[in-house]
Design an enzyme around this catalytic site. Structure first.
Site, PDB file in Angstrom:
ATOM      1  N   GLU A 105      20.483  -9.527  17.350  1.00 15.32           N
ATOM      2  CA  GLU A 105      19.165  -9.099  16.892  1.00 15.32           C
ATOM      3  C   GLU A 105      18.449 -10.211  16.116  1.00 15.32           C
ATOM      4  O   GLU A 105      17.263 -10.421  16.272  1.00 15.32           O
ATOM      5  CB  GLU A 105      19.312  -7.860  16.014  1.00 15.32           C
ATOM      6  CG  GLU A 105      18.183  -6.880  16.196  1.00 15.32           C
ATOM      7  CD  GLU A 105      18.505  -5.525  15.612  1.00 15.32           C
ATOM      8  OE1 GLU A 105      18.102  -5.298  14.468  1.00 15.32           O
ATOM      9  OE2 GLU A 105      19.140  -4.700  16.294  1.00 15.32           O
ATOM     10  N   HIS A 114      -7.868 -13.361   1.803  1.00 15.66           N
ATOM     11  CA  HIS A 114      -6.656 -12.536   1.761  1.00 15.66           C
ATOM     12  C   HIS A 114      -6.137 -12.320   3.175  1.00 15.66           C
ATOM     13  O   HIS A 114      -6.836 -12.567   4.145  1.00 15.66           O
ATOM     14  CB  HIS A 114      -6.951 -11.197   1.091  1.00 15.66           C
ATOM     15  CG  HIS A 114      -7.987 -10.384   1.782  1.00 15.66           C
ATOM     16  ND1 HIS A 114      -9.327 -10.651   1.681  1.00 15.66           N
ATOM     17  CD2 HIS A 114      -7.882  -9.323   2.606  1.00 15.66           C
ATOM     18  CE1 HIS A 114     -10.002  -9.780   2.399  1.00 15.66           C
ATOM     19  NE2 HIS A 114      -9.147  -8.964   2.983  1.00 15.66           N
ATOM     20  N   ASP A 168      10.922   1.548  17.817  1.00 11.48           N
ATOM     21  CA  ASP A 168      12.273   1.813  18.307  1.00 11.48           C
ATOM     22  C   ASP A 168      12.165   2.280  19.754  1.00 11.48           C
ATOM     23  O   ASP A 168      11.994   3.458  20.042  1.00 11.48           O
ATOM     24  CB  ASP A 168      12.931   2.880  17.422  1.00 11.48           C
ATOM     25  CG  ASP A 168      14.356   3.190  17.857  1.00 11.48           C
ATOM     26  OD1 ASP A 168      14.812   2.634  18.886  1.00 11.48           O
ATOM     27  OD2 ASP A 168      15.019   3.991  17.172  1.00 11.48           O
ATOM     28  N   LEU A 169      12.245   1.318  20.641  1.00  9.71           N
ATOM     29  CA  LEU A 169      12.118   1.629  22.065  1.00  9.71           C
ATOM     30  C   LEU A 169      13.466   2.035  22.628  1.00  9.71           C
ATOM     31  O   LEU A 169      14.498   1.468  22.253  1.00  9.71           O
ATOM     32  CB  LEU A 169      11.621   0.400  22.840  1.00  9.71           C
ATOM     33  CG  LEU A 169      10.228  -0.121  22.498  1.00  9.71           C
ATOM     34  CD1 LEU A 169       9.885  -1.281  23.412  1.00  9.71           C
ATOM     35  CD2 LEU A 169       9.197   0.978  22.642  1.00  9.71           C
ATOM     36  N   ASP A 170      13.445   2.995  23.519  1.00 13.65           N
ATOM     37  CA  ASP A 170      14.633   3.356  24.288  1.00 13.65           C
ATOM     38  C   ASP A 170      14.211   3.342  25.746  1.00 13.65           C
ATOM     39  O   ASP A 170      13.705   4.328  26.260  1.00 13.65           O
ATOM     40  CB  ASP A 170      15.122   4.759  23.902  1.00 13.65           C
ATOM     41  CG  ASP A 170      15.856   4.748  22.559  1.00 13.65           C
ATOM     42  OD1 ASP A 170      16.377   3.681  22.185  1.00 13.65           O
ATOM     43  OD2 ASP A 170      15.906   5.796  21.908  1.00 13.65           O
ATOM     44  N   ASP A 209       0.770  -1.236   0.000  1.00 16.29           N
ATOM     45  CA  ASP A 209       0.000   0.000   0.000  1.00 16.29           C
ATOM     46  C   ASP A 209       0.806   1.296   0.000  1.00 16.29           C
ATOM     47  O   ASP A 209       0.270   2.333  -0.393  1.00 16.29           O
ATOM     48  CB  ASP A 209      -0.989   0.006   1.165  1.00 16.29           C
ATOM     49  CG  ASP A 209      -2.148  -0.959   0.911  1.00 16.29           C
ATOM     50  OD1 ASP A 209      -2.478  -1.165  -0.267  1.00 16.29           O
ATOM     51  OD2 ASP A 209      -2.710  -1.498   1.875  1.00 16.29           O
ATOM     52  N   TYR A 214     -10.217   0.072   0.569  1.00 13.08           N
ATOM     53  CA  TYR A 214     -10.026  -0.146   2.002  1.00 13.08           C
ATOM     54  C   TYR A 214      -9.886   1.135   2.759  1.00 13.08           C
ATOM     55  O   TYR A 214      -9.310   2.090   2.265  1.00 13.08           O
ATOM     56  CB  TYR A 214      -8.710  -0.882   2.271  1.00 13.08           C
ATOM     57  CG  TYR A 214      -8.763  -2.323   1.999  1.00 13.08           C
ATOM     58  CD1 TYR A 214      -9.862  -3.050   2.412  1.00 13.08           C
ATOM     59  CD2 TYR A 214      -7.732  -2.959   1.354  1.00 13.08           C
ATOM     60  CE1 TYR A 214      -9.923  -4.390   2.153  1.00 13.08           C
ATOM     61  CE2 TYR A 214      -7.789  -4.301   1.093  1.00 13.08           C
ATOM     62  CZ  TYR A 214      -8.886  -5.014   1.487  1.00 13.08           C
ATOM     63  OH  TYR A 214      -8.944  -6.329   1.231  1.00 13.08           O
ATOM     64  N   HIS A 266      -4.142  -9.392   5.544  1.00 11.79           N
ATOM     65  CA  HIS A 266      -3.571  -8.058   5.722  1.00 11.79           C
ATOM     66  C   HIS A 266      -2.370  -8.188   6.649  1.00 11.79           C
ATOM     67  O   HIS A 266      -2.486  -8.765   7.722  1.00 11.79           O
ATOM     68  CB  HIS A 266      -4.566  -7.113   6.391  1.00 11.79           C
ATOM     69  CG  HIS A 266      -5.755  -6.793   5.547  1.00 11.79           C
ATOM     70  ND1 HIS A 266      -5.742  -5.762   4.644  1.00 11.79           N
ATOM     71  CD2 HIS A 266      -6.974  -7.353   5.470  1.00 11.79           C
ATOM     72  CE1 HIS A 266      -6.927  -5.706   4.050  1.00 11.79           C
ATOM     73  NE2 HIS A 266      -7.695  -6.661   4.531  1.00 11.79           N
TER      74      HIS A 266
HETATM   75 CU   LIG Z   1      -9.463  -7.230   3.868  1.00  6.51          CU
END
Ligand SMILES: [Cu+2]
Length: 624
Positions: free
Chosen positions: A567, A515, A524-526, A378, A466, A517
């Site tokens: 990570e 479908h 991004d936690l600190d 999208d 949508y 989604h």
């Molecule tokens: Cu849908």
């Protein structure tokens, strides 16, 4: 820093909850003047960037409205967020303000080798330089996969009308609608993506629909494959035609076979009252409209409950910064990707540098060529820009604060989107905490209850059929939630019996295709500084000799902690049990010796939709 993937079925909300297990020390919050480092570009700034780009004659820019693909034009302008380290040094250590820059995406269509190039333009407010932003190695955006501009849609519409001229009578006979001299009974189309079967192609399947309210639900049974890779629209061709389960080489072949009675024709019932172009008040509403119809045994009358705030809002809005109880955060509505909250503080301490929407995709199965081809990514359809007006009392409570947004996208000026965002406080309908302390003698010692109230920052993205509703929710106890509701219309195709393997019949000639989604957030936690690590907690059962009755055994839960030094180790694969507690942890400890942490809670029914590494899957590797 982490990335999380959420997936959900139709109209089911996913939530991402960041829950405080931290004890906060108080420190002064970021002043509003500094928070402007996160602000989207103003109209003046956008215009300054625009005129600077136009002053660079070597770019040979033309207006994006110029009716050709073979032109150089500015497609997108938005604020280019400075590097995090620079911003933190500025916010926390009093170092100099990072240079303010714009990101400019330019379509170079008037070249021998058309391309898309991204530039940084700065310094704002009076830019004088332009610097190419190099793509990551091996990730140069292909010209063929660029988003469709409004000019290309106009050209495509024209091309489709021309190409389907031989089908005029066929359309009138089977649908009652047409492309030519149609006034009120016109055909329209929906295009699907990806536009081809390999990188570098630009071949799109189009679903032809009757243009009535909710036309997404009115496929005619005809789908067309158009090659529109050339920058010259005269070269575009219809490559294939699909009608009611069969393929044809061209519109001409279908028209000829139809004339000869060789086509298995489906004549659609008229969606509009006989003899009329549009609906009148007396007629029953179209099934594809949102107008309520039918009767409930207990009709709900009146306007229903409403929010009031007799003492005004509990939050404060200063520019792009919101203050609410222990919370302060800045936000922006990034034109390419959507809503972002930045520099999120709770109790005077930063807990997240960024929590932002990055992408939303919808991957389909189906029996028609358009149905089986559909994999919508999208951001390529302007996810962050399609933030249309919110209706007070429906989209947001009427007491909400509504905010406009500016987008410079596929246009020659900044466009103001009125009421694109809303901010409001609301009761959750359930107490935050409560206790009834019984005296066990038909009375009580005390009752304690805390009101359940939250602050919501909301926007929507209407990506064609949508509507995504994007919420960031702030709880008084330090919990923050990111939530997406998917609503609007389903992407639907023409009913065929074989289609039932991929979906559900919704109407006489309509299948709602299965479908998934998938939504991508950057989180991004600190937590108590930027030196966070990731660990999980699970429950492990132990079986021990009961110390106070050694002849017995006892089974009880223990806490099992796992650390993930790398990570990649913290990237959990689908179909494996996710540890129960996901913790972002600081080396700093709270007064009781526990490491200060935030818990990540994922409410998702996400699954692996495509095999890893499979063609288009490489464009959504975050969803693995
Ligand atoms: Cu849908």
């Amino acid at each position: 820093m982490g990335r999380e993937t959420l997936a959900l079925g139709w109209a089911v909300a996913a939530t991402l909850m960041l829950q405080a297990l931290a004890m906060a020390e108080h420190s002064p919050r970021t002043p509003h003047s500094k928070a402007s480092v996160f602000a989207d570009l103003s109209a003046q700034e956008l215009k300054a960037v625009q005129s600077f780009l136009w002053s660079r004659k070597e770019l040979r820019l033309e207006p994006s409205r110029a009716s050709t693909i073979a032109k150089n034009s500015v497609f997108l302008l938005e604020m280019l967020l400075p590097k995090k380290q620079q911003v933190l040094k500025f916010l926390d250590n009093g170092q100099r303000r990072p240079v303010r820059e714009a990101r400019a995406v330019v379509f170079f269509g008037a070249q021998e080798h058309p391309n898309i190039t991204e530039f940084a333009v700065g310094p704002l407010p009076q830019p004088y330089y332009l610097r190419e932003l190099p793509p990551r190695p091996g990730h140069r955006a292909s010209w063929a996969s660029r988003p469709i501009s409004s000019v290309e849609y106009v050209l495509l519409n024209h091309a489709l009308q021309e190409a389907t001229k031989p089908l005029h009578q066929f359309f009138l006979d089977t649908t009652g609608f047409s492309f030519h001299n149609c006034q009120l009974r016109c055909l329209t189309f929906t295009d699907v993506a990806p536009r081809g079967l390999a990188s570098g192609e630009r071949r799109t399947w189009f679903i032809l629909q009757r243009y009535v309210e909710g036309y997404f639900l009115h496929p005619t049974g005809l789908e067309l494959l158009v090659d529109h890779s050339s920058t010259n629209a005269q070269d575009w061709t219809v490559e294939q035609v699909w009608y009611n389960g069969k393929f044809y080489q061209s519109p001409e072949e279908l028209a000829r076979k139809y004339k000869n009675g060789e086509v298995d024709v489906v004549v659609l019932e008229d969606p509009l009252p006989k003899g009329k172009g549009a609906e009148s008040m007396k007629d029953p509403p179209l099934f594809s409209s949102y107008k309520p119809r039918g009767d409930f045994p207990s009709p709900i009358t009146g306007h229903g409950p409403r929010l009031v705030q007799p003492q005004g809002p509990g939050y404060k809005l200063e520019g792009n910064t919101v203050l609410y109880g222990g919370w302060s955060f800045s936000f922006r509505l990034r034109s390419s990707t959507g809503l972002q909250v930045l520099n999120v503080h709770f109790g005077g301490e930063r807990i997240a540098y960024e929590v932002s929407v990055q992408e939303a995709v919808a991957l389909y199965g189906g029996h028609t060529p358009a149905g089986m081809q559909t994999k919508y990514i999208d951001v390529g359809w302007g996810l962050g820009t399609v933030t249309h007006e919110l209706a007070p009392g429906i989209d947001c409570p009427d007491i909400a604060t509504f905010l406009d947004a500016l987008h410079y996208y596929d246009a020659d000026d900044p466009i103001r989107y009125p009421r694109a965002l809303c901010l409001f406080e609301m009761p959750t309908g359930v107490p935050l905490r409560r206790h009834f302390n019984s005296n066990f003698d038909s009375g009580f010692n005390f009752y304690a209850g805390l009101k359940g109230q939250v602050l919501v920052l909301r926007t929507t993205s209407t990506v064609y059929n949508y509507d995504y509703i994007w919420d960031f929710i702030f709880y008084p106890n330090g919990v923050m939630e990111a939530k997406m509701h998917a609503t609007g219309y389903v992407h639907a195709t023409f009913y065929t019996p074989e289609g039932l393997r991929h979906g559900t019949r919704l109407h006489t000639h309509l299948i709602g295709n299965m479908h998934t989604h998938l939504v991508h957030y950057r989180v991004d936690l600190d937590v108590a500084g930027t030196k966070n690590s990731f660990q999980t907690l699970r429950m492990k059962l132990e079986n021990i000799t009961n110390p106070w009755s050694p002849t017995h055994h006892l089974v009880q839960p223990t806490l099992e902690q796992t650390r993930y030094p790398r990570e990649r180790q913290a990237a959990f694969h689908f179909r494996r049990t996710l540890p129960k507690y996901l913790l972002f942890t600081s080396p700093k400890k709270n007064p009781w010796g526990h490491k200060r942490s935030y818990r990540l809670q994922i409410h998702s029914m996400a699954d692996q939709v495509l095999p890893p590494g499979w063609q288009e899957e490489r464009a959504v590797t975050w969803a693995r």
